[in-house]
Structure formats: C-alpha cells, structure tokens
Design an enzyme around this catalytic site. Structure first.
Site, PDB file in Angstrom:
ATOM      1  N   THR A  94      -6.835  -5.045   0.918  1.00 13.58           N
ATOM      2  CA  THR A  94      -5.604  -5.223   1.605  1.00 13.58           C
ATOM      3  C   THR A  94      -5.967  -6.415   2.675  1.00 13.58           C
ATOM      4  O   THR A  94      -5.101  -7.222   2.929  1.00 13.58           O
ATOM      5  CB  THR A  94      -5.280  -4.015   2.478  1.00 13.58           C
ATOM      6  OG1 THR A  94      -5.109  -2.948   1.353  1.00 13.58           O
ATOM      7  CG2 THR A  94      -3.925  -3.911   3.207  1.00 13.58           C
TER       8      THR A  94
ATOM      9  N   ASP B   6       0.713  -1.228  -0.138  1.00 11.04           N
ATOM     10  CA  ASP B   6       0.022   0.047  -0.013  1.00 11.04           C
ATOM     11  C   ASP B   6       1.016   1.553  -0.134  1.00 11.04           C
ATOM     12  O   ASP B   6       0.593   2.247  -0.826  1.00 11.04           O
ATOM     13  CB  ASP B   6      -0.909   0.063   1.205  1.00 11.04           C
ATOM     14  CG  ASP B   6      -2.013  -1.096   1.468  1.00 11.04           C
ATOM     15  OD1 ASP B   6      -3.166  -0.900   1.194  1.00 11.04           O
ATOM     16  OD2 ASP B   6      -1.455  -2.241   1.623  1.00 11.04           O
TER      17      ASP B   6
HETATM   18 MG    MG Z   1      -6.638   0.505  -0.094  1.00 11.05          MG
END
Ligand code: MG
Ligand code: AMP
Ligand code: MG
Length: 347
Positions: free
Chosen positions: A138, A51
């Site tokens: 995620t 990320d």
């Molecule tokens: Mg995200």
C-alpha cells in the site's frame, strides 16, 4: 455425472476469480485519483479505498460461497452490508479442471465428528482458514499515485500508469489458504503487471499454487548458481534488517515493497533470498506467498528457520522476521547474526 470438484479446488478457483476482480478495483481506484488514504499505526502503515473495497469484495464473495470457512482480512472494517457489485460468484474453470492432490481431496468445509459414547454427531468448523491481504504494498501504491497526480507530472494517455521506479509492480492482492495451520494454497494478483509495456500489453496477472500440485501463472526461474541477490523492504527497514542483509554477503540487494512482490521475484529468478529480520509482516502477508513458494520447492520461515503456522487463533504478527528462498535456505539461515536471533525470538 462427473464428481463435484474437491472443496479446496473450488475455494482456490473462487479465490482466483475474486483476486482478478480485486485487481480491477485496485486499478480503478488509482485511475480515479481519489485514494482515500487513512493512516493506521503511522505514516508507514496506510489504508486506502482500494484496501477497503477489495477486502469487502474478497471476504463477502468467499463467505457467500463458503460460509463455514474462517476468513481473516487485514483491515478492520465496520460490519455493514456489501454492495452487490463487489460480489464475485465466478470460479476459474481452469482450476476446477485440475485434480486435487490426494492429501486434500477429502477436506470438508464443515467437519463432522461422532461422539460414540453419547451416539451424537458433532459439527466442527473446518480447519480451513483464508488469510486476505487486500492490497500488499500500500505504501508503494500511494507513492506511485502521488507521483502520477503531482502537478509536475505529465501523464501520457497511452501509458496511463507510467510511474517511476516500477512502484506499481510492488502492489499485489494476496489470498492464502491454510489447513491445519499449514499454508497449502495461494493466489496472488499483480494488478499492474505489464504497466510499462504500453497500450497493447494486457495489464495484470494472477499467480496461484497448491502444495502437491504446483504453481501456475508464471515461468519458474532461478538466479544463476552462486549468485546471492537479496530482496528486502524499501519502506520498513531498520538496523536489524540492514545488518542481516549485509551478513549474507550479497552480490546485490534489491529494495522493493510488498511480501507478495518479493516472493514473485524469488520464483522468477530475480532474487535468491527475501530477508526481513524484523517484526512487521503479518500472517496475511505470508500465507499466499508461502504456499506458492512451497509448491515449487522453496521455503519460507522465520529468521531461526522455524515455520509459521496459520490456524485461526494464531498471533497475526510474524515477530521473528521472514526468510524466504527458492534454494539454499540453509546458507542464508547460517548467516543470520546471533544478535538478530536474540532480538527476534521464535514463538
Ligand atoms: Mg495490505
Ligand atoms: P515491505 O517489505 O516493507 O513492503 O513489507 C511487507 C509487508 O509487511 C507489507 O504489507 C507491510 O505493510 C508489512 N510491514 C512490514 N513492516 C511493517 C511495519 N513496520 N509496519 C507495518 N507494516 C509492516
Ligand atoms: Mg501486506
């Protein structure tokens, strides 16, 4: 000499190239086995090294080429120099060759206005806003990694990403482009597309679309007429979400991660409605998916049927939920229970 492509098409072409780079970063971090997981608001709200690296890559690359465009990324990262190898300068030549829809052909990175009384030229920042979700899904990405790297899991070299429940399909990189508050273009990279197809298959793909031009990188398909297949969250459910899905009398319910992934299911005929009657999704989750869905005639709204807006100052949270369909939006809207509408007021 041919005219330079319109700024919107250049922005989409750059977003496409950096989304592809982002996809390889997401693959590499998984391969490394070192995900660097950080909890944000809790165990269901995570951030990984992927990320962080991807957001740096996308934001630095786009702001280098388009310094006057506002770019908003999901992750809060320290302001620091971005490594040169994260910068993508390329653009998709295929996108640059497409002509820009007339309504966006004159958009500018910087808008110039004249104050006639004072005979002054005033520069305004463009109303173009880019919304970046560096890694959508995620939670599923970390779960897939946990299985892959658990001591009991035997990794077959010819299928380096093999993992149960197709969890890696849920992972996408989202770059949405808004103008005047409307989501007008989007790019979605799915880094692990084809990961279960064996060594010969090419891994990953990029979907993109522009309002008035269409959407590309996939085959548009619809769920058979009359069939109601609902796709919804697998890791952020609650009573409102469950009750709303049931009220729609689905023939089938698919629980998967990621807003990007669920929109892909809608445009590929795997699901007829994406139903999430809860706060939780943010503007970076919905901007790119909405633009691609709208480009093929679909619709994304809150649970009341109201559109979300994507200008730079808007509240990030999509507080009144997400309802997205390729067709028959009105049916799904009409089934939303009154208690849900009261619990999730529109802004
Ligand atoms: Mg995200
Ligand atoms: P999901 O369908 O659960 O994968 O959610 C789609 C997107 O919205 C993902 O980026 C999630 O992280 C985000 N999201 C949805 N609900 C929540 C929540 N309760 N907390 C944090 N993020 C959420
Ligand atoms: Mg997300």
């Amino acid at each position: 000499m041919a005219n330079r492509p319109a700024v919107l098409m250049r922005l989409v072409a750059s977003a496409y190239a950096v989304a592809e780079k982002a996809g390889t970063i997401v693959q590499k971090v998984l391969q490394s086995g070192e995900l660097g997981i950080v909890e944000k608001s809790g165990a269901n709200d995570l951030q990984t090294l992927a990320d962080r690296l991807v957001q740096k890559s996308i934001c630095a690359s786009l702001s280098k080429s388009f310094p006057k465009v506002t770019i908003i990324g999901e992750e809060e990262l320290p302001a620091e120099a971005v490594e040169e190898d994260l910068i993508e300068n390329g653009q998709s030549s295929l996108i640059l060759q497409k002509s820009c829809p007339d309504q966006y052909a004159s958009l500018k990175e910087e808008e110039v206005k004249r104050n006639r009384k004072q005979n002054m030229v005033i520069f305004h920042l463009s109303q173009l806003v880019v919304w970046v979700d560096p890694l959508d899904g995620t939670k599923e990405y970390t779960e897939a990694a946990r299985v892959l790297y658990s001591p009991v899991y035997i990794q077959k070299p010819e299928q380096p990403y093999r993992a149960p429940n197709r969890l890696l399909d849920h992972v996408t990189v989202l770059i949405g482009i808004a103008y005047g508050g409307t989501a007008i273009a989007g790019v979605i990279n799915q880094p692990f597309y084809n990961y279960q197809m064996g060594a010969g298959a090419s891994l990953g793909r990029t979907l993109w679309g522009v309002l008035g031009l269409g959407a590309f990188g996939f085959q548009l398909q619809e769920v058979p007429d009359g069939k109601r297949i609902i796709t919804t969250t697998r890791s952020h459910s609650n009573k409102l979400v469950i009750d709303t899905v049931q009220a729609m009398e689905p023939h089938d319910v698919i629980r998967v991660g990621g807003a990007g992934n669920k929109i892909i299911q809608l445009v590929e005929g795997k699901a007829s409605a994406y139903v999430f009657a809860s706060p939780g999704c943010k503007k970076w989750d919905t901007c790119a998916p909405e633009a691609i869905l709208h480009a093929v005639g679909g619709k994304l709204t809150d649970m009341h049927g109201n559109a979300y807006t994507y200008d730079a100052n808007v509240k990030h949270m999509n507080s009144a939920g997400v309802l997205a369909t390729l067709r028959n939006h009105e049916y799904y809207l009409s089934r939303v229970p009154q208690v849900v509408l009261q619990a999730l007021p529109s802004n």
